[in-house]
Design a protein around this motif. Sequence first.
Motif, short mmCIF file in Angstrom:
data_model
loop_
_atom_site.label_atom_id
_atom_site.label_comp_id
_atom_site.label_asym_id
_atom_site.label_seq_id
_atom_site.Cartn_x
_atom_site.Cartn_y
_atom_site.Cartn_z
N ALA A 16 0.84 -1.20 0.00
CA ALA A 16 0.00 0.00 0.00
C ALA A 16 0.87 1.25 0.00
N GLY A 17 0.40 2.27 -0.68
CA GLY A 17 1.09 3.55 -0.73
C GLY A 17 0.13 4.61 -1.22
N PHE A 18 0.63 5.70 -1.78
CA PHE A 18 -0.25 6.74 -2.31
C PHE A 18 0.44 7.47 -3.44
N VAL A 19 -0.35 8.18 -4.22
CA VAL A 19 0.17 8.99 -5.31
C VAL A 19 0.13 10.43 -4.81
N GLU A 20 1.28 11.08 -4.77
CA GLU A 20 1.38 12.42 -4.20
C GLU A 20 0.92 13.49 -5.17
N GLU A 21 0.17 14.44 -4.66
CA GLU A 21 -0.22 15.63 -5.42
C GLU A 21 0.68 16.76 -4.95
N THR A 22 1.36 17.43 -5.87
CA THR A 22 2.34 18.43 -5.46
C THR A 22 2.03 19.83 -5.95
N GLY A 23 0.82 20.07 -6.43
CA GLY A 23 0.46 21.41 -6.91
C GLY A 23 0.43 22.43 -5.79
N PRO A 24 0.35 23.73 -6.13
CA PRO A 24 0.38 24.78 -5.12
C PRO A 24 -0.79 24.73 -4.14
N LEU A 25 -1.91 24.15 -4.53
CA LEU A 25 -3.06 24.03 -3.63
C LEU A 25 -3.28 22.58 -3.21
N SER A 26 -2.21 21.82 -3.14
CA SER A 26 -2.27 20.39 -2.87
C SER A 26 -2.92 20.08 -1.53
#
Length: 80
Positions: A16-26
């Motif tokens: 198990a893991g996750f997909v990171e969101e790295t946008g400015p409003l993450s």
Amino acid sequence: MRELRCTQCSGTDLKAGFVEETGPLSAGHVRWIAGKMQKTVFGIAWRLAKPRWRIDAHRCSSCGHLELFANTLDRVGVPE
């Protein structure tokens, strides 16, 4: 809970893991939203008040393939 299997090699050792969101409003993780993405005239994604599902990722230890699941309803953006 059902056993998870890799769709590439049929392995059962998925981590198990996750997909990171790295946008400015993450918000820290990515979400799945049903339907076509709507954009403004400036090309910015329009966030309608639609239900959002958190994406959970599992990586196969045998072949490295990622399996993505959207099983958890995220309360962000859910109409009251």
